[in-house]
Write an enzyme that holds these catalytic residues in place. Sequence first.
Site, mmCIF file in Angstrom:
data_model
loop_
_atom_site.group_PDB
_atom_site.id
_atom_site.type_symbol
_atom_site.label_atom_id
_atom_site.label_comp_id
_atom_site.label_asym_id
_atom_site.label_seq_id
_atom_site.Cartn_x
_atom_site.Cartn_y
_atom_site.Cartn_z
ATOM 1 N N THR A 121 -13.894 -22.937 2.374
ATOM 2 C CA THR A 121 -14.643 -22.179 1.443
ATOM 3 C C THR A 121 -13.855 -21.051 1.021
ATOM 4 O O THR A 121 -13.034 -20.310 1.845
ATOM 5 C CB THR A 121 -15.966 -21.682 2.022
ATOM 6 N N GLY B 17 -14.420 -18.402 -1.343
ATOM 7 C CA GLY B 17 -15.103 -17.521 -2.119
ATOM 8 C C GLY B 17 -15.129 -17.796 -3.933
ATOM 9 O O GLY B 17 -15.749 -18.798 -4.016
ATOM 10 N N GLY C 32 -14.377 -21.172 -5.153
ATOM 11 C CA GLY C 32 -14.801 -22.521 -4.704
ATOM 12 C C GLY C 32 -14.402 -22.856 -3.496
ATOM 13 O O GLY C 32 -14.575 -22.029 -2.434
ATOM 14 N N ASP D 73 -23.694 -8.988 -3.391
ATOM 15 C CA ASP D 73 -23.638 -8.913 -2.098
ATOM 16 C C ASP D 73 -23.203 -10.440 -1.424
ATOM 17 O O ASP D 73 -24.031 -11.407 -1.472
ATOM 18 C CB ASP D 73 -24.984 -8.442 -1.365
ATOM 19 N N ALA E 57 -24.129 -13.805 3.595
ATOM 20 C CA ALA E 57 -24.920 -15.168 3.916
ATOM 21 C C ALA E 57 -24.537 -16.088 3.146
ATOM 22 O O ALA E 57 -25.051 -17.314 2.782
ATOM 23 C CB ALA E 57 -26.607 -14.890 3.672
ATOM 24 N N ALA E 58 -23.537 -16.147 2.298
ATOM 25 C CA ALA E 58 -23.021 -16.856 1.150
ATOM 26 C C ALA E 58 -22.540 -18.175 2.152
ATOM 27 O O ALA E 58 -22.748 -19.453 1.729
ATOM 28 C CB ALA E 58 -21.621 -16.400 0.436
ATOM 29 N N GLY E 59 -21.924 -18.163 3.298
ATOM 30 C CA GLY E 59 -21.528 -19.082 4.072
ATOM 31 C C GLY E 59 -22.575 -20.104 4.652
ATOM 32 O O GLY E 59 -22.631 -20.915 4.673
ATOM 33 N N ASP E 60 -23.811 -19.185 4.996
ATOM 34 C CA ASP E 60 -24.768 -19.690 5.601
ATOM 35 C C ASP E 60 -25.477 -20.568 4.507
ATOM 36 O O ASP E 60 -26.175 -21.587 4.784
ATOM 37 C CB ASP E 60 -25.735 -18.541 6.238
ATOM 38 N N SER F 2 -31.582 -13.528 -0.061
ATOM 39 C CA SER F 2 -30.712 -13.850 -1.358
ATOM 40 C C SER F 2 -30.669 -15.460 -1.389
ATOM 41 O O SER F 2 -30.258 -16.056 -2.280
ATOM 42 C CB SER F 2 -29.396 -13.567 -0.892
#
Length: 208
Positions: free
Chosen positions: A124, A126, A129, A150, A153-156, A195
């Site tokens: 990943t 950011g 992509g 924010d 939790a993007a990875g989650d 989110s």
Amino acid sequence: ITVDETGQNEIIVISGSNMNLTPVEIESRSELFENVSVVLTQLEIPIETVVKTAELAKKHGAIFILNPAPVVALSDGLYSLVDFITPNENELELLSGIKITNEQSVIEASKILLNKSVKNVIVTLGDKGCMLINDQTTKHFNATKVNVIDSTAAGDAFNGALAASLSDGHLIDEAIEFANKVASISVTRMGAQSSLPYLHEIGDLYSV
């Protein structure tokens, strides 16, 4: 979780009960693995518990996804059980020992993990992509351009969406496109669980 003015986060972990989850406890509930198609773990539990989880996933024919966060050294035995490992750039750098500076270094570092018998590496990146690297292909997937509020939790979000899509029988490329979309939506909102988008917000990228 602290968030800076660009929306990037730093996570402070107080492990608590997570680190008391033992392989014996996982083994005692092995029946839970009998009817699942995908198992996803990260590294906020003891590494030996992760290994036991991976072993049970493989025993029952499930896809095993490892999100290597917070990153620690992994054994070759665990690598060999992993169908998909999903490091970010920093985690890939620490796992491989390769300094990540560009796309070529991502590929070089990922091949080190493939040589340890991981089947697929999804890095990943950011707002750039992500990349899929395996023995058959190297492919870049663009992220949707959004206003980052924010990144918590993007990875989650990415990993959960990847697992959900694969469990519904979608191909790898489709699952990654879906996961990218979910992660892109998550960074436009504050918080972690708050989110995460609902399925109807994803649009045509997700159809069973």
